[in-house]
Design an enzyme around this catalytic site. Structure first.
Site, short mmCIF file in Angstrom:
data_model
loop_
_atom_site.label_atom_id
_atom_site.label_comp_id
_atom_site.label_asym_id
_atom_site.label_seq_id
_atom_site.Cartn_x
_atom_site.Cartn_y
_atom_site.Cartn_z
N GLU A 250 0.78 -1.15 0.13
CA GLU A 250 0.32 -0.01 0.23
C GLU A 250 0.82 1.22 0.12
OE1 GLU A 250 -3.56 2.28 2.38
OE2 GLU A 250 -3.03 0.28 3.04
N ARG A 328 -7.65 2.18 13.89
CA ARG A 328 -8.36 1.15 13.73
C ARG A 328 -8.20 0.23 14.73
NH1 ARG A 328 -12.39 -1.45 11.36
NH2 ARG A 328 -12.45 -1.07 9.04
N GLU A 731 -10.62 -8.71 5.04
CA GLU A 731 -10.04 -8.66 6.19
C GLU A 731 -10.73 -9.17 7.43
OE1 GLU A 731 -7.48 -4.51 6.00
OE2 GLU A 731 -9.63 -4.16 6.38
#
Length: 783
Positions: A250, A328, A731
């Site tokens: 990423e 997160r 995920e």
């Protein structure tokens, strides 16, 4: 046959490869045959140079000498690259600017930081020459881990955040019981099969084209433009496929694309860069390792009253994506459970190690592991089955449904899903049998655990919840599909193609899946956060519907029929009582000058997040799952085996059940490795020593549970308006493997008759299992 019955029969026919059908991965046969083209398989034009990177050999120090003359004298070497050769900004940082140089200039901040590049005629020559540099350092103090960073008063690498809801202090004081503890959760190497790689081609004027193995083509485009000092429109990024990524491509791909582009600009020749596996593992970021300290108040039944926790992480020398990753982790620190009062704080610590980064789950697995630890502690404190404590604390459907970040959970299917799995895998009977077995078995001990997952779906950064697509329909009826998502083996391309096939009602083999490129779809978000299908599928559907509207208007005008008389069905277009083959109808539309191309766009509705107040509704919906794992451990050696796993997972209405089941299986095994065998270890000098398959143990085929049952909750329908009412699957299943760690904890706890919490840290290597067993034996009460 009447016209109406013929029309009805046509409408009832199905296409090959539409939504809901189990289609093979579009490149599966190529993977097996070895003909899927990756960047390293591309033909190299005449004059291609190979770039290899010289890395620092200290964790923190000042470079006092960088002598590259011996490098230049090596056979095949064409030139070298240093920070002085960067024509634009020598920075590749993402969220926080100017904290991550492309090539270090004076100070190095981790062992393996890139210092220079070597350009040679062959990769072997460049690799060998990179070792010839003479470098001296003045060593500076360094900190390797969380404990050292805390002891040294290390600065935070990025801003911390606190989720606060309810009266934490008051509820803790009033709670009849409380547990306090700490859990260490290790990091994880991505271990993608294809290493980081980029191939840069200089063009006219200021242009450059880069083939990059990246999940985020637009960000790579921006970073390359930044280091070259050119506008974004001068840079084109192309991604056909990646050989795995898992978040490791990423932001980490930025360096390789940028350094190759700088070299291509300097030497005016194509440049390819691909590190060895050892160097790749040394110089690229990993999953953040955490230490979570917590205090939890609860009542005599085990109902949680308050949670107060600090989640600290080793972030590395620069911010990278640590801020959203740690956010997160806080989002997932409730998992499936309602907290009347909660204070959850992040502590992103700077260390002199490689900057940790995105990894499948993006911090959520660490938050969930911590959460399940205090659930476990409560169960052992009360002498109860942990599953009963879990169910007691589940979010409610109409009350007890507000999260620590103030979002209301409106689509809760936890109880039904968990009870269905509990029944189908015979959890209660097996648990009783395991307890009986453990009483009579002095060495081998078994454990069983059933763990739920609730995972919010969307990018927390609201702006990232958008996507584009470009669709061309050619005059023979074939369709060209391009969108902003990237394919890393997860099956995104075939899913989007199936969505398009369903929209046009044509067979899947009419659709050509093409490489992702910034020249066709601009300003894309990363293929991450399990959002690839949600976002790009809707964008592709939007483009298809634009084209269909034009085709409908054409049919209405030419044949004088009402709108409802035009329908697309099974490779045909029905216009009134007439039926046209798809290709014939498209050719007619072209002759009538109907535009057969469209750019689609989608943005996720009803999501918002205010980080300054730690409140909002950041998630469009939640995905749910549950897993039951059974293990056996050897109390004399700490060795263990996962013997059976049962999974029931929620993907809404599946677009491709075969792909979804494969994603669940792969995610579970990957996370099982993280929690059991995969251990990262830095020595006292700050050098990563687990930097190769010989020292870093990922799961093997033999580690897959011999009984591995995976089922989709086919009764689930996404209440939110997603593509086909499906749910994301990349995920959420990662977190199901927490059941393995919890089952191992039960097996360990059996040596003290389940009266003491085992406090098993992750990864639960055989050494840690053995130490936990011995610790509990020493603490248990005499019989």
């Amino acid at each position: 046959m009447t016209a109406n019955s013929f029309r009805r029969e046509t409408l009832e026919r199905s296409i090959k490869g539409g939504k809901g059908q189990s289609e093979r991965h579009d490149s599966a046969h190529k993977h097996v045959a070895g003909i899927a083209e990756y960047i390293d398989d591309m033909p190299e034009p005449a004059g291609t140079l190979h770039l290899y990177i010289g890395l620092s050999k200290v964790a923190h120090g000042e470079v006092t000498r960088l002598d590259l003359d011996p490098v230049l004298a090596m056979p095949g070497v064409v030139g070298v690259l240093t920070a002085a050769d960067v024509p634009g900004l020598n920075d590749i940082s993402t969220v926080h600017k100017n904290d991550e140089p492309l090539l270090a200039e004076r100070v190095v901040q981790f062992w393996g930081q890139p210092l220079f590049g070597v350009l040679a005629q062959t990769r072997g020559e460049a690799r060998k020459a990179a070792q010839a540099a003479r470098i001296d350092y003045a060593a500076l103090p360094h900190v390797n881990d969380i404990a050292a960073a805390r002891a040294a008063g290390s600065a935070l690498v990025t801003a911390d955040i606190t989720f606060l809801r309810g009266d934490v202090e008051g509820n803790l004081a009033a709670a009849k019981r409380r547990v306090e503890g700490s859990i260490a959760i290790g990091g994880q190497e991505h271990f993608y099969l294809e290493s980081q790689i980029a191939f840069a081609f200089p063009g006219e004027d200021d242009e450059v084209t880069v083939h990059s193995s990246t999940q985020h083509p637009s960000e790579v485009q921006h970073i390359v433009a930044q280091v070259l000092g050119v506008p974004f429109n001068a840079v084109t990024i192309i991604v056909r496929r990646m050989g795995g990524a898992f978040g490791g491509k990423e932001s980490q791909a930025n360096f390789f694309a940028a350094v190759a582009a700088v070299a291509a600009r300097k030497f005016g020749r194509p440049v390819k860069v691909r590190p060895d596996r050892d160097d790749d593992m040394t110089m690229t970021g990993k999953r953040h390792d955490f230490v979570v300290d917590y205090t939890v108040g609860f009542d005599d039944e085990g109902r949680i009253e308050a949670v107060d926790a600090v989640l600290a992480a080793r972030c590395g020398y620069s911010a990278d994506l640590s801020s959203p990753v740690m956010d997160r982790a806080l989002f997932q620190a409730d998992n499936a459970y309602y907290y009347p009062a909660a204070r959850l704080r992040s502590e992103p610590l700077k260390t002199h190690t490689v900057s940790n980064t995105a990894f499948r789950g993006f911090g959520a697995p660490q938050g969930m592991v911590a959460c399940e630890r205090w659930i476990e502690d409560i169960a052992y404190a009360l002498g109860k089955d942990p599953l009963d404590i879990r169910k007691l604390n589940f979010y409610g459907e109409t009350e007890r449904n507000v999260t620590p970040y103030h979002q209301v959970v409106r689509d809760n299917i936890l109880m039904r899903l968990v009870e269905e799995l509990e029944d189908s895998c015979a959890y209660r009977r097996r648990r009783a049998e395991i307890i009986a077995f453990n009483k009579s078995s002095p060495v081998l001990k078994r454990g069983l655990s059933l763990v739920p997952v609730k995972h919010g779906m969307s990018f927390v950064t609201t702006a990232f919840n958008q996507a584009g697509a470009l669709i061309h329909v050619y005059t023979d009826g074939s369709i060209h599909l391009n969108h902003g998502g990237t394919e890393m083996g997860q099956g995104l391309y075939v899913k989007i193609a199936q969505i398009l096939a369903d929209e046009f009602q044509v067979d899947l083999d009419l659709i050509k899946i093409t490489a992702t490129t910034t020249a066709k779809v601009p300003n894309t978000s990363a293929t991450a956060a399990s959002s690839g299908t949600d976002l790009n599928g809707m964008a592709a559907a939007d483009a298809a519907r634009q084209i269909k509207e034009r085709l409908i208007a054409f049919a209405m005008e030419k044949y004088g029929v009402a709108r409802e008389s035009v329908a697309f069905a099974a490779n045909t277009v029905l216009v009134g009582e007439q039926e046209f083959a798809w290709a014939d109808f498209i050719k007619d539309a072209y002759m009538a000058r109907v535009q057969l191309s469209a750019a689609g766009f989608y943005k996720t509705p009803d999501v918002h997040w205010d980080r300054s107040t730690a409140s909002g509704s950041p998630f469009f919906y939640y995905a749910y799952g549950a897993a039951c794992a059974e293990v056996v451990i050897d109390t004399l050696t700490g060795e263990y085996k996962v013997e059976r796993v049962d999974i029931l997972h929620d993907v809404g209405r599946s677009i491709n059940p075969a792909i979804d089941i494969g994603q669940i299986e792969g995610a579970f095994i990957q996370a099982m490795g993280w929690l059991t065998t995969e251990e990262l270890w830095w020595d006292e000098r700050g050098q990563l020593r687990t930097h190769a398959p010989s020292t870093y143990k990922i799961p093997l085929a033999s580690d897959v549970p011999p009984v591995f049952n995976v089922k989709l909750a086919d009764w689930s329908v996404n209440k939110s308006l997603t593509i086909g009412r499906s749910k994301a699957v990349g995920e959420p299943p990662m977190m199901l493997a927490t059941s393995v760690l919890e089952a191992m904890s039960m097996a360990v706890a059996s040596v003290a008759d389940y009266t003491l919490a085992p406090n098993l840290d992750a990864p639960a290597t055989p050494e840690r299992v053995l130490m936990a067993v011995e610790r509990l034996k020493a603490r248990r009460k005499p019989s």
